[in-house]
Design a protein around this motif. Structure first.
Motif, PDB file in Angstrom:
ATOM      1  N   THR A 577       0.814  -1.208   0.000  1.00 46.86           N
ATOM      2  CA  THR A 577       0.000   0.000   0.000  1.00 46.86           C
ATOM      3  C   THR A 577       0.852   1.264   0.000  1.00 46.86           C
ATOM      4  N   SER A 600      -6.418  11.015  -9.123  1.00 41.21           N
ATOM      5  CA  SER A 600      -7.581  11.576  -8.445  1.00 41.21           C
ATOM      6  C   SER A 600      -7.348  13.077  -8.266  1.00 41.21           C
ATOM      7  N   TYR A 602      -8.957  16.922  -6.570  1.00 37.36           N
ATOM      8  CA  TYR A 602      -9.903  17.614  -5.700  1.00 37.36           C
ATOM      9  C   TYR A 602     -10.955  18.310  -6.568  1.00 37.36           C
ATOM     10  N   THR A 633      -9.669  19.627   2.644  1.00 36.21           N
ATOM     11  CA  THR A 633      -9.664  20.536   3.779  1.00 36.21           C
ATOM     12  C   THR A 633      -8.544  21.544   3.608  1.00 36.21           C
ATOM     13  N   LEU A 636      -4.982  20.063   3.872  1.00 37.25           N
ATOM     14  CA  LEU A 636      -4.589  19.293   2.690  1.00 37.25           C
ATOM     15  C   LEU A 636      -4.281  20.237   1.543  1.00 37.25           C
ATOM     16  N   HIS A 639      -0.885  21.669   1.834  1.00 38.67           N
ATOM     17  CA  HIS A 639       0.133  20.713   1.397  1.00 38.67           C
ATOM     18  C   HIS A 639       0.205  20.653  -0.122  1.00 38.67           C
ATOM     19  N   GLY A 640      -0.971  20.745  -0.722  1.00 40.94           N
ATOM     20  CA  GLY A 640      -1.015  20.688  -2.182  1.00 40.94           C
ATOM     21  C   GLY A 640      -0.288  21.863  -2.806  1.00 40.94           C
ATOM     22  N   LEU A 645       1.487  20.813  -6.586  1.00 41.22           N
ATOM     23  CA  LEU A 645       0.460  20.115  -7.355  1.00 41.22           C
ATOM     24  C   LEU A 645      -0.842  20.912  -7.392  1.00 41.22           C
TER      25      LEU A 645
ATOM     26  N   VAL B 376      -4.203  14.276  -4.717  1.00 38.23           N
ATOM     27  CA  VAL B 376      -4.841  13.771  -3.506  1.00 38.23           C
ATOM     28  C   VAL B 376      -3.860  12.874  -2.744  1.00 38.23           C
ATOM     29  N   ALA B 377      -3.230  11.955  -3.462  1.00 35.69           N
ATOM     30  CA  ALA B 377      -2.290  11.042  -2.812  1.00 35.69           C
ATOM     31  C   ALA B 377      -1.149  11.820  -2.163  1.00 35.69           C
ATOM     32  N   GLU B 378      -0.637  12.823  -2.880  1.00 32.96           N
ATOM     33  CA  GLU B 378       0.504  13.567  -2.363  1.00 32.96           C
ATOM     34  C   GLU B 378       0.126  14.388  -1.129  1.00 32.96           C
ATOM     35  N   THR B 379      -1.021  15.042  -1.172  1.00 32.94           N
ATOM     36  CA  THR B 379      -1.383  15.878  -0.026  1.00 32.94           C
ATOM     37  C   THR B 379      -1.676  15.009   1.192  1.00 32.94           C
ATOM     38  N   VAL B 380      -2.331  13.882   0.977  1.00 33.98           N
ATOM     39  CA  VAL B 380      -2.617  12.994   2.110  1.00 33.98           C
ATOM     40  C   VAL B 380      -1.308  12.469   2.688  1.00 33.98           C
ATOM     41  N   TYR B 381      -0.380  12.138   1.795  1.00 31.47           N
ATOM     42  CA  TYR B 381       0.899  11.617   2.263  1.00 31.47           C
ATOM     43  C   TYR B 381       1.646  12.673   3.073  1.00 31.47           C
ATOM     44  N   ARG B 382       1.641  13.906   2.570  1.00 28.18           N
ATOM     45  CA  ARG B 382       2.352  14.965   3.278  1.00 28.18           C
ATOM     46  C   ARG B 382       1.728  15.262   4.633  1.00 28.18           C
ATOM     47  N   ASP B 383       0.470  14.929   4.755  1.00 33.37           N
ATOM     48  CA  ASP B 383      -0.232  15.245   5.997  1.00 33.37           C
ATOM     49  C   ASP B 383      -0.232  14.065   6.965  1.00 33.37           C
ATOM     50  N   ARG B 386       0.296  14.391  10.861  1.00 39.04           N
ATOM     51  CA  ARG B 386      -0.577  15.183  11.715  1.00 39.04           C
ATOM     52  C   ARG B 386      -1.563  14.240  12.389  1.00 39.04           C
ATOM     53  N   TRP B 418      -5.445   2.832   3.414  1.00 36.64           N
ATOM     54  CA  TRP B 418      -4.381   2.999   2.415  1.00 36.64           C
ATOM     55  C   TRP B 418      -4.851   3.807   1.226  1.00 36.64           C
ATOM     56  N   ALA B 424      -8.447  11.504   2.551  1.00 33.40           N
ATOM     57  CA  ALA B 424      -8.659  12.952   2.414  1.00 33.40           C
ATOM     58  C   ALA B 424     -10.056  13.300   2.935  1.00 33.40           C
ATOM     59  N   GLN B 427     -10.624  13.507   6.735  1.00 34.47           N
ATOM     60  CA  GLN B 427     -10.319  14.783   7.380  1.00 34.47           C
ATOM     61  C   GLN B 427     -11.540  15.687   7.436  1.00 34.47           C
ATOM     62  N   SER B 428     -12.275  15.747   6.302  1.00 41.50           N
ATOM     63  CA  SER B 428     -13.501  16.561   6.301  1.00 41.50           C
ATOM     64  C   SER B 428     -14.491  16.000   7.316  1.00 41.50           C
ATOM     65  N   ASP B 431     -13.571  17.069  10.656  1.00 43.09           N
ATOM     66  CA  ASP B 431     -13.954  18.482  10.798  1.00 43.09           C
ATOM     67  C   ASP B 431     -15.445  18.600  11.106  1.00 43.09           C
TER      68      ASP B 431
END
Lengths: 684, 818
Positions: A577, A600, A602, A633, A636, A639-640, A645, B376-383, B386, B418, B424, B427-428, B431
Motif C-alpha cells: 500500500t 484523483s 480535488y 480541507t 490538505l 500541502h497541495g 500540485l 490527492v495522494a501527495e497531499t494525504v501523504y504529506r499530511d 498530523r 491505504w 482525504a 479529514q472533512s 472536521d
C-alpha cells in the motif's frame, strides 16, 4: 505429501474389491427400487467434501455427501501417525482483516460463521490431528450439511440419458446395494492407497500406515526409512533420539519447502535428521532408485540391502546372496538394519470407478492423481469433478491445491462454475467506474487469501467495459481456463482484461537453489520484475487469449504473453500500500494500458478542468460531475500548494503577468500526450 | 649536444600544447626555390621540405595533406615548405625522375631524415613521422619484452615510463603519442612498440586497439619489484593522453578537511569526478590504507581524497562513508554508504556509465515516474504525521457495528486506510465531527475497511469512500453528495426531520412556508416544498411521499392534506394537487400544479425548482447547472455582483432571452479558482467584471462580451443576437484532447525480454529484431550493474536525488499545470 491436506481414507482395498467383483449382485436391488436422484453427489466428507457441501447448501442446491465412516474427516483419525499437523494455525497476525488472516490460517474451511475458524479449536501452531477431526465434525454439524455417514460407495458407473444435465447420470451403488443417481459427481476422496514399491524383500518392509509410533520399540536399532517426504521425516523425527542411526533412502534429492516454496515438500519442523546427517551424527541420507533394490533377511532376522540383479543371479540361499560390499567394501549401506520402514505417500483410489467414467491417472509426473482439466473437471466425463487433495495434479509441486488452505478456494471456484453452468448464476462480480480500478486491485492484492495461497492457479480478472469507462471484477478464477472465461463465468470479455496473479521470482525457487543469497530482495520499483518473493503480477490483454495461446505459452510463463505486464515490487511485510513504491507504479501501468489518466483530483481541480477543457479525466467525470467531488480541507490544500500540485489562486491576480508559468497557458493540454505503453509493443 | 639544444627549444612547448586545440587561420604552404629555401634554414630549427619538379601538378593528394600539416608542425616550431626544382637551380634533393620526389627533414641545414611520400600518407602520418624523427632519443622504439624490462630496470627509482602500443607508425594514435612525447618526453621515458606479441606478454587481451600504460617506476626502490602499471582506458587521443598523464602527476591521495563542495583539484578541471573517503580520527590509519587502495584502482578515472570528518565544519550525513562529487559544476555532492571498497569502484564506474546513458535517453523522465503526480495522494501523504482527533468519531468493528447502528441513528464512513481519497475525506469528516460536537443526536462513526473487509462487503461497500446513514427501522441510505464537510452537514441536518413532514393545521403550514417552523434548517435548504392534497387523493399523496423520501437530505418537504386544504390552495392560487415552493431568500411562494405526476416526475419538478435563475456558481454547485446541458453565460466578478448587472441579466431572463443559456455569475472572492479559468480564456487577465459565454457541450467555444461596452440589457441583447447569428468570433476554443497517461510506465515486458535473450537456451522465437534486443541487453546490463549496490546505498542516493528535484519541482509542475 503433507497431512494438512490429505482427505479421507477409503476402506481397505480388499473390502472394496469384493463389491467390484460382483457388480451385478450389487446392481440388482438398485434396479428394483428406483434410484434416489440428487443433483449433486459428493464423495467423501473430508475437508474438500465438506467445503463443497457448504457451498451447495448455501446456494440451496439438492445434494448429498457420502461418507464411509461414522463421522467426517476419518483420514485424520489415523493420520498423520504422529498426530502433529504441519499446516500452520497462526492465531495472531496483528491485523483484524479476516480475509487477510486466512492467508496464515491453513486449517480452516471457508464459511460465513466466524466461530468455525480453526484458531478456536487449537492453540498450537502445529495443531494435533484430533483437533482437525473435532473441527470437521463441528463444521458439518453446525452448518447442517447433508452427509450420509456409514455409507460406503462401492461402485460408480455412468448411465447415458439425454435428459441429464451432462448427457448422463452417475450411478453410485453403496454397500447396502442401494443406488443413487446424480447429475454431477464431486469426488473428494483424497489419496487413500498407500504407495508401495515392489522389489524383492518388500514383504519385510513395514508401512507408515501400520508402523509403531512408540519410540521405545526402536531403542538401539538400526533403521532404514524408504522415502523422503514429510511422512518419512516425521517418522524419523519421532525416533531420532532412540535409534543407533537412521538411514533414509529415496530416488530423488531432498526437497526443502523453504527452498521450493511448495508446502508439500519437506518442512523445517520435520527436518531434524538433516541436521544430524550434516553434523555427522551417524544418521544419513542416500539416493537410489528403490526399484533396483532388494532387501534380504539374514539368520538373525536383520535386513541387508542389496541390488535386485544380484538376486537374479539365481542363488537363493539367504547367506549366499551377493551383497554390494562383497565387491566394493566401502558400500554405504553395508550395515545390517533392524527395521525397514516404507513412507512413500499415497495414491488415489481408482478402483470404485467404472471404466465408462474414463477416470484415468495423470501422466508420468502425477500418476497418483486422476487426470483433470484446469477446471477440475475430469477429462473423461463431463460433470465429474475432482476436489481436494485428489485434484492436486493441477498444481502438483507448484501451489497449494493439494492442501486445505489451497483447495478450499478451488472448491469455491468449481462451485461458481457449476452455479453458472446449471443454474444460470453468473460468476459473482462487482462493477465499478474505471476511477476505482487502482483501488480495487490494491485492495485485493493486500487482503485476498485465495490469490495468495493459490498463486499461479487462481487469479482475479478485471473485465473492461466498452471504452474502458467501467470494469467488472471477478475473483479467483482458475487462470489456466482463461480462454474459456466467457463460457465458464457468463461474463463478457470483449474490451480487454487484466489478470491479477501472485508469483515468486522465476528462478528463485527450487530444491537446489540458495534462497538466502545476498541481494535476494528487490526494493526498487523499476526492478520489480526481478522480485523473488511472492508478489502481485498484473497481466494486460487486449483480447481474451485463445486456448491455443494458453496451451502453447512460453515454458516459464503462468499465462500467455500479455500486451503488457506489471510487477508490484515484493514487500517484506506483504503490504503493498505504499503510495509511491506500490500504488503509483501500478497506476502508471494501468493508465498506459488504458491510455487514460487515472489520477484523483480535488473538486477545485475538477471545476477548473470542467470550465477549461472539453473532456474530463475519469475521476472528475465519475465523481465531481455526479456531485461526488472531493472537497478536501484547508490543511490538505496547503500541502497541495507546497508540493506544487495545487495552486493558490487567491494570489494569482497579483502576479498574473508571468503568463508563462501560469498553469493554464499549458493547461490547454492535460500534459503532453505520451506514447502509450502498448504502441511500442507491436514493434518488439 | 643536439638534444640539449632541443631541450631549450622545448621550453615553450607547454604553451604550444595549449594552442594545439585551437584552430587558427591555416598558414598556407610556402613555395620556394631550392636556393631560397636553404637560405631560410636557421640553426637548431627543424624544417620539412618537399622537393618537386616544377612541371608537376600543382595539386595532389599529398600536397593537400602536407598543406594541412603546416599548422600543427608550426606549433612545434617546425617549418614546412614546398621546394620547386626549377631547371636552372638543380639541387641534389631534386629527384631525377618525377616519381622519385621525396620530403626531407632538416635541422638547421643538417639533413635528419628523408621520407618517401607514400609513408607520409596523411596529415597524421606526416606529424607522427616528423616528431618521431625529431624525438628519436626521447621515444624508445622497442620490439621485445626484454627491451622493455631493460628500460624498466634502468629507470626504477628514477623516472616513470609511458609505454604505448600502436598498430602502426603513422596512425592517428601514433601521432597522439608523439605529440604527448613532445611535451612530456623529458619528464617521462616514452617507450613505443608496434609488436602485438609484446603487448600480449604484458597481459592485454585486446590487441586490436592502441594502448598506453603508465609504469610507476620512480617510487620503486627495490630493484626486484615490478613497477606498478596503470592502463589508460579512454581511446588514445592527444587530449586523453594529456589528461591521463596529468592525473598520473597529481598526488595519489590528498587529505582535506573542508567542504567537499568547495574542494578543487586537477581532476575536476580534467572533467573527472572526486571520491572522498570519509575518515575519523579513530580509524584514520585504516581509512588511509583503504583510500590508497581505492586511489590506485581509480587512478586515471577519478580523484581520491581523504576527508577528515573530525575537523570538518560542514555537516555530512552520519552514516555516509563516501562522498561522491561529479565533475559537472553545480551538481550537489552525493553522500553514500558503501560497505565494500569494490562498491566504490563500481559506483564510480557505473556513474560514468549513467552519464553516458543520460545522453541517449532522457533520464529525467524516468525519475519523474517515481514522483507522485496525484494531488490527492501527495497531499494525504504529506499530511500523514498530523494527528487527527479521530476519537471524535466512533470506530466500529465487526463486533460493534450491528449493535451500534441499531442502538442509535448513525452516520458511517466506510474508508480504507491505504486509499488516499478516502483518507482525504476522513479529514472533512473529522472536521464535521468537530462542528457537530455535542449538538447532534446523530452518531458519527467510521469503519476502516482495510481492517474490516468482510463487514464492508456485507454492507455492500466495495469502493471507497462511502457514507451511509443508518436509522432505526429504515434501510440504510447512501449519502450521494459532495465529499466535503458542508455538504455532509447539510445532509445530516436535513435528515433530522422526516420528509415529507406531516403538517396538521393551516397555521402550521403557514409557519412552515414562512420558515419559522424549521428555522434552524432554513440555512441548509433555501426552499421549502409543501404538497397540497385533498384527503382523498391517496395515489397522489403516495407519489409525493415517495418523492419527498427520495429527496430527503437535500430539501425540506412537507405534506398537507387536511379537510381545510382549500384555504391554502385558494390563498396561493393552486389547483389541487399542487406544490407550494417557498423560497426563503427571496421571500416568495409559488405554486406548481401536480396533475397525476408520478414520483419520478415530482422529484424532477422539485430539483428543477431548486435551481436558481441566476445563481452564483461555485465549485460545489457547478455540476448541478451543467446537467442542463446549456452553454454557460458567466459573469466573473471580483467580490459581490453589481446589482445593476444582476438586474440587467434577470430582466433578460424574465423576457426569455436567455432560455438557451445558463446564466450565472462567479465571485472570485468565494471561488478563487475562477482566476485560473480566466487565465485559460484570456492571455492577460482582463479587468473585471467580465461576461463570457462558454459552450462546454458543443465545440468548446468561448466568447467574451466586449469589455469596452457597459453591461446593460440592450448591449447584452445585441451581443447575444450577434452571437447567435455567428457574427461574433470566439476568443478561444477549449482543448478537446483526451486525458492521456501523464507519464509512461515501466516497460517490464521488454526488460524481461532483454533478460531472456541473455540466456541463449531460452530464446523467444518472437524476438525477431535482434539488434534491438541486443541494445536493450546492454542497457539492462548497465542498469543491473548499478543496481547491485546494497539497498541502503540506494536509499540515501534516492533521498538525495529527490531533494535535488524538489527545487525544480514546483516550477516544473507549474509548467505542467498539475
Amino acid at each position: 505429501m503433507g497431512f494438512s491436506a490429505a482427505a479421507r481414507l477409503w476402506g481397505p482395498p480388499g473390502l472394496l474389491l469384493t463389491f467390484v467383483l460382483h457388480p451385478a449382485l450389487c446392481l440388482r436391488p438398485a434396479q428394483t427400487s428406483a434410484p434416489r436422484h440428487r443433483d449433486y453427489c459428493v464423495l467423501g466428507a473430508g475437508p474438500a467434501g465438506l467445503q463443497m457441501a457448504y457451498f451447495l447448501q448455501r446456494a440451496g442446491r439438492d445434494y448429498a455427501v457420502f461418507e464411509r465412516a461414522p463421522r467426517p474427516g476419518s483420514f485424520f483419525t489415523r493420520y498423520p501417525r504422529h498426530r502433529k499437523l504441519i499446516s500452520i494455525n497462526k492465531r495472531h497476525t496483528g491485523k483484524a482483516n479476516a480475509e487477510f488472516n486466512l492467508r496464515h490460517d491453513w486449517n480452516s474451511l471457508l464459511s460465513h460463521d466466524p466461530r468455525l475458524l480453526f484458531r478456536h479449536y487449537s492453540r498450537a501452531y502445529f495443531p494435533d490431528a484430533g483437533d482437525m477431526v473435532r473441527y470437521l465434525d463441528d463444521f458439518a454439524d453446525r452448518l447442517g450439511l447433508h452427509v450420509l455417514y456409514n455409507t460406503t460407495i462401492a461402485h460408480v458407473t455412468l448411465n447415458k440419458d439425454r435428459q441429464a444435465w451432462n448427457g448422463h447420470y452417475f450411478i453410485l451403488t453403496d454397500g447396502m446395494g442401494h443406488a443413487h443417481r446424480c447429475s454431477v459427481l464431486l469426488v473428494a476422496t483424497g489419496l487413500s492407497v498407500p504407495n508401495q514399491v515392489d522389489f524383492p524383500g518388500s514383504e519385510y518392509v513395514e508401512g507408515y500406515e501400520s508402523v509403531s509410533v512408540d519410540p521405545k520399540d526402536f531403542e538401539g536399532q538400526n533403521v532404514l526409512i524408504l522415502g523422503r517426504g514429510n511422512s518419512a521425516f516425521e517418522t524419523a523425527e519421532n525416533i531420532l533420539g532412540v535409534t543407533n542411526f537412521i538411514h533414509m533412502l529415496s530416488r530423488s534429492r531432498v526437497r526443502l519447502s523453504w527452498a521450493t516454496h511448495y508446502v508439500g515438500d519437506l518442512r523445517a519442523i520435520n527436518n531434524g535428521l538433516l541436521d544430524t546427517y550434516q553434523l555427522k551424527s551417524l544418521d544419513g541420507l542416500l539416493e537410489s532408485d528403490l526399484t533396483d533394490l532388494a532387501v534380504v533377511k539374514d539368520r538373525e532376522g536383520k535386513f541387508h540391502v542389496t541390488l535386485k540383479f544380484f538376486l537374479e543371479e539365481g542363488n537363493q540361499s539367504a547367506d549366499a546372496i551377493t551383497l554390494p560390499q562383497d565387491d566394493s567394501d566401502n558400500f554405504a549401506m553395508r550395515v545390517a538394519y533392524d527395521r525397514v520402514i516404507r513412507c512413500l505417500g499415497w495414491n488415489f483410489d481408482f478402483s470404485i470407478f467404472n471404466k465408462s467414467l474414463r477416470l484415468s491417472s495423470g501422466g508420468e509426473f502425477s500418476k497418483k492423481y486422476p487426470l483433470v482439466k484446469a477446471s477440475y473437471e475430469s477429462k473423461g466425463s463431463r460433470g465429474l469433478f475432482v476436489l481436494g487433495t485428489a485434484s492436486h495434479s493441477v498444481d502438483y509441486r507448484k501451489s497449494a491445491g493439494g492442501f486445505i488452505h489451497g483447495f478450499r478456494y478451488t472448491v469455491r471456484a468449481v462451485h461458481r462454475l457449476l452455479e453458472h453452468r446449471h443454474h444460470s448464476v453468473a460468476w459473482p462480480s462487482t462493477q465499478h467506474p474505471i476511477s476505482q480500478l487502482t483501488s480495487s486491485i490494491v485492495r485485493r492484492v493486500n487482503e485476498a487469501s485465495g490469490l495468495y495461497q493459490m498463486f499461479g492457479v487462481l487469479a482475479d480478472v478485471v473485465l473492461l467495459k466498452e471504452n474502458a469507462t467501467a470494469f467488472e471484477y471477478l475473483e479467483e478464477f482458475p487462470m489456466q481456463m482463461l480462454a474459456q472465461l466467457e463460457t465458464i463465468t457468463g461474463r463478457k470479455a470483449r474490451h480487454g482484461l487484466f489478470v491479477i496473479n501472485m508469483e515468486y521470482g522465476r528462478n528463485f525457487s527450487g530444491p537446489d537453489k540458495d534462497v538466502f543469497f545476498y541481494d535476494r530482495s528487490v526494493g526498487h520499483t523499476e526492478d520489480a520484475w526481478q522480485s523473488n518473493f511472492l508478489h502481485p503480477v498484473i497481466y494486460y490483454y487486449r483480447h481474451l487469449p485463445t486456448e491455443q495461446e494458453v496451451r502453447f505459452r512460453p515454458a516459464d510463463w503462468a499465462l500467455p504473453r500479455p500486451t503488457a505486464i506489471h510487477h508490484i515490487v515484493e514487500d517484506f511485510l506483504t503490504d503493498w500500500t505504499a503510495p509511491v513504491g506500490h500504488i503509483l507504479p501500478l497506476r502508471r501501468f494501468l493508465e498506459n494500458c488504458l491510455d487514460t489518466d487515472l489520477r484523483s483530483f480535488y473538486a477545485e481541480s475538477c471545476f477548473l478542468f470542467t470550465l477549461t477543457h472539453q473532456k474530463l479525466p475519469p475521476f472528475c467525470q465519475q465523481g465531481y460531475l455526479r456531485m461526488q467531488g472531493l472537497l478536501g480541507t484547508e490543511s490538505l490544500w496547503r500541502h497541495g500548494v507546497e508540493s506544487g500540485l495545487l495552486r493558490d489562486y487567491t494570489i494569482v491576480g497579483r502576479r498574473r503577468e508571468d503568463q508563462g508559468q501560469g498553469p493554464l497557458s499549458s493547461s490547454q493540454a492535460p500534459g503532453p500526450p505520451v506514447q502509450p505503453l502498448d504502441s511500442n509493443k507491436e514493434e518488439l | 649536444m643536439m638534444s640539449s639544444s632541443f631541450n631549450i627549444f622545448r621550453v615553450g612547448i607547454s604553451f604550444v600544447m595549449m594552442c594545439i586545440f585551437y584552430k587558427s587561420a591555416v598558414d598556407s604552404l610556402s613555395e620556394l626555390s631550392p636556393q631560397k629555401y636553404f637560405s631560410t634554414l636557421q640553426p637548431g630549427k627543424a624544417s620539412l621540405a618537399y622537393f618537386c619538379q616544377a612541371d608537376s601538378p600543382r595539386t595532389s593528394v599529398f600536397l593537400e595533406e602536407l598543406n594541412e600539416a603546416v599548422k600543427p608542425l608550426q606549433d612545434y616550431g617546425i617549418s614546412v615548405a614546398k621546394v620547386n626544382c626549377v631547371k636552372e637551380e638543380t639541387s641534389r634533393y631534386c629527384g631525377k625522375e618525377k616519381d622519385l620526389v621525396k620530403a626531407y627533414l632538416f635541422r638547421g641545414n643538417i639533413l635528419l631524415r628523408e621520407f618517401p611520400t607514400d609513408t607520409l600518407f596523411d596529415v597524421n602520418a606526416i606529424v607522427a613521422h616528423v616528431l618521431f624523427a625529431l624525438l628519436f632519443n626521447e621515444v624508445k622504439y622497442i620490439t621485445t619484452l626484454e627491451d622493455l624490462q631493460n628500460i624498466e630496470n634502468a629507470l626504477k627509482g628514477k623516472a616513470n615510463i609511458a609505454f604505448s602500443y600502436v598498430r602502426a607508425i603513422g596512425t592517428p594514435e601514433h601521432r597522439a603519442v608523439m605529440e604527448a612525447a613532445f611535451v612530456y618526453g623529458t619528464t617521462y621515458q616514452f617507450v613505443l612498440t608496434t609488436e602485438t606479441a609484446l603487448l600480449e606478454s604484458i597481459g592485454t587481451e585486446d590487441i586490436k586497439n592502441a594502448h598506453l600504460y603508465f609504469f610507476h617506476c620512480k617510487q620503486v626502490l627495490d630493484l626486484t619489484e615490478q613497477c606498478r602499471r596503470t592502463l589508460m582506458e579512454p581511446p588514445l587521443t592527444t587530449l586523453n593522453i594529456h589528461r591521463f598523464i596529468k592525473t598520473m602527476e597529481a598526488p595519489l591521495l590528498t587529505e582535506v578537511a573542508e567542504d567537499p563542495q568547495q574542494v578543487s583539484t586537477v581532476h575536476l578541471q580534467l572533467g573527472l569526478p572526486l571520491v572522498f573517503i570519509v575518515s575519523q580520527q579513530a580509524t584514520y590509519e585504516a581509512d588511509r590504507r583503504t583510500a590508497e587502495w581505492v586511489a590506485w584502482r581509480l587512478l586515471g578515472k577519478a580523484g581520491v581524497l581523504l576527508l577528515l570528518r573530525d575537523s570538518l565544519e560542514v555537516d555530512i550525513p552520519q552514516h555516509a562513508n563516501v562522498v561522491f562529487r561529479r565533475a559537472e559544476e553545480g551538481v550537489p555532492v552525493e553522500f553514500l554508504v558503501l560497505h565494500d571498497v569494490d562498491l566504490i569502484i563500481s559506483c564510480v564506474e557505473s556513474n560514468m556509465h549513467i552519464e553516458e546513458i543520460q545522453e541517449d535517453e532522457d533520464d529525467m523522465e524516468s525519475s519523474d515516474m517515481d514522483i507522485q503526480d496525484d494531488e490527492v495522494a501527495e497531499t494525504v501523504y504529506r499530511d500523514r504525521k498530523r494527528r487527527l482527533p479521530l476519537e471524535l468519531t466512533v470506530e466500529l468493528t465487526e463486533e460493534t457495528f450491528n449493535a451500534t447502528v441499531v442502538a442509535s441513528d448513525s452516520i458511517v464512513l466506510f474508508y480504507a486506510g491505504w486509499q488516499a481519497v478516502s483518507m482525504a475525506f476522513l479529514q472533512s469528516y473529522i472536521d464535521l465531527a468537530i462542528k457537530l460536537k455535542g449538538t447532534s443526536n446523530m452518531l458519527l462513526t467510521r469503519v476502516n475497511c482495510a481492517d474490516w473487509s468482510d463487514l464492508c462487503t456485507k454492507q455492500n461497500v466495495t469502493e471507497f469512500p462511502v457514507v451511509k446513514m443508518y436509522k432505526e427501522g429504515k434501510s440504510p441510505v447512501s449519502y450521494p453528495g459532495m465529499l466535503g464537510t458542508e455538504d455532509l452537514l447539510k445532509f445530516i441536518q436535513l435528515n433530522r426531520i422526516s420528509c415529507p413532514v406531516n403538517i396538521t393545521s393551516v397555521q402550521e403550514a403557514e409557519e412552515y412556508l414562512s420558515g419559522e417552523l424549521y428555522e434552524d434548517l432554513i440555512s441548509y435548504s433555501s426552499v421549502s416544498v409543501l404538497g397540497l392534497f385533498s384527503p382523498n387523493m391517496t395515489t397522489a399523496k403516495e407519489d409525493f411521499t415517495e418523492a419527498g423520501n427520495y429527496l430527503k437530505g437535500c430539501v425540506i418537504t412537507g405534506i398537507y392534506s387536511e379537510d381545510d386544504v382549500l384555504i391554502l390552495s385558494n390563498k396561493y392560487a393552486a389547483t389541487l394537487p399542487a406544490l407550494l415552493l417557498a423560497r426563503h431568500k427571496e421571500g416568495k411562494i409559488e405554486s406548481i400544479p401536480l396533475a397525476n405526476s408520478p414520483a419520478q416526475d415530482i422529484v424532477q419538478i422539485i430539483t428543477d425548482a431548486l435551481l436558481e435563475t441566476f445563481p452564483e456558481i461555485t465549485v460545489e454547485n457547478l455540476p448541478i447547472y451543467l446537467r442542463l446541458q446549456k452553454p454557460l453565460l458567466i459573469l466573473f466578478s471580483d467580490g459581490s455582483i453589481n446589482p445593476q448587472y444582476k438586474k440587467a441579466i434577470l430582466t433578460l431572463v424574465n423576457e426569455k432571452h436567455l432560455d438557451s443559456l445558463t446564466p450565472c455569475w462567479l465571485n472570485l472572492k468565494n471561488t478563487p479558482v475562477g482566476r485560473g479559468v480566466l487565465q485559460a480564456y484570456f492571455d492577460a487577465l482582463p479587468p473585471l467584471p467580465l461576461l463570457v459565454v462558454v459552450n462546454l457541450h458543443s465545440g468548446g467555444h468561448v466568447f467574451a462580451f466586449p469589455s469596452d461596452q457597459a453591461i446593460t440589457e440592450q448591449n447584452l441583447l445585441l451581443w447575444l443576437k450577434k452571437l447567435e447569428a455567428g457574427l461574433e468570433s470566439h476568443i478561444t476554443i477549449l482543448p478537446a484532447q483526451e486525458w492521456k497517461p501523464p507519464l509512461p510506465a515501466y516497460d517490464f515486458l521488454s526488460m524481461m525480454d532483454a533478460a531472456a535473450s541473455q540466456h541463449p537456451t531460452r530464446k523467444d522465437p518472437e524476438c525477431t529484431k535482434e539488434t534491438d534486443a541486443q541494445e536493450n541487453d546492454k542497457k539492462h546490463e548497465d542498469k543491473s550493474a548499478f543496481r547491485k549496490e546494497p539497498i541502503e546505498t540506494l536509499r540515501i542516493k534516492h533521498w538525495n536525488r529527490s531533494n535535488l528535484f524538489k527545487g525544480e519541482k514546483s516550477f516544473k509542475h507549474d509548467n505542467k499545470e498539475l
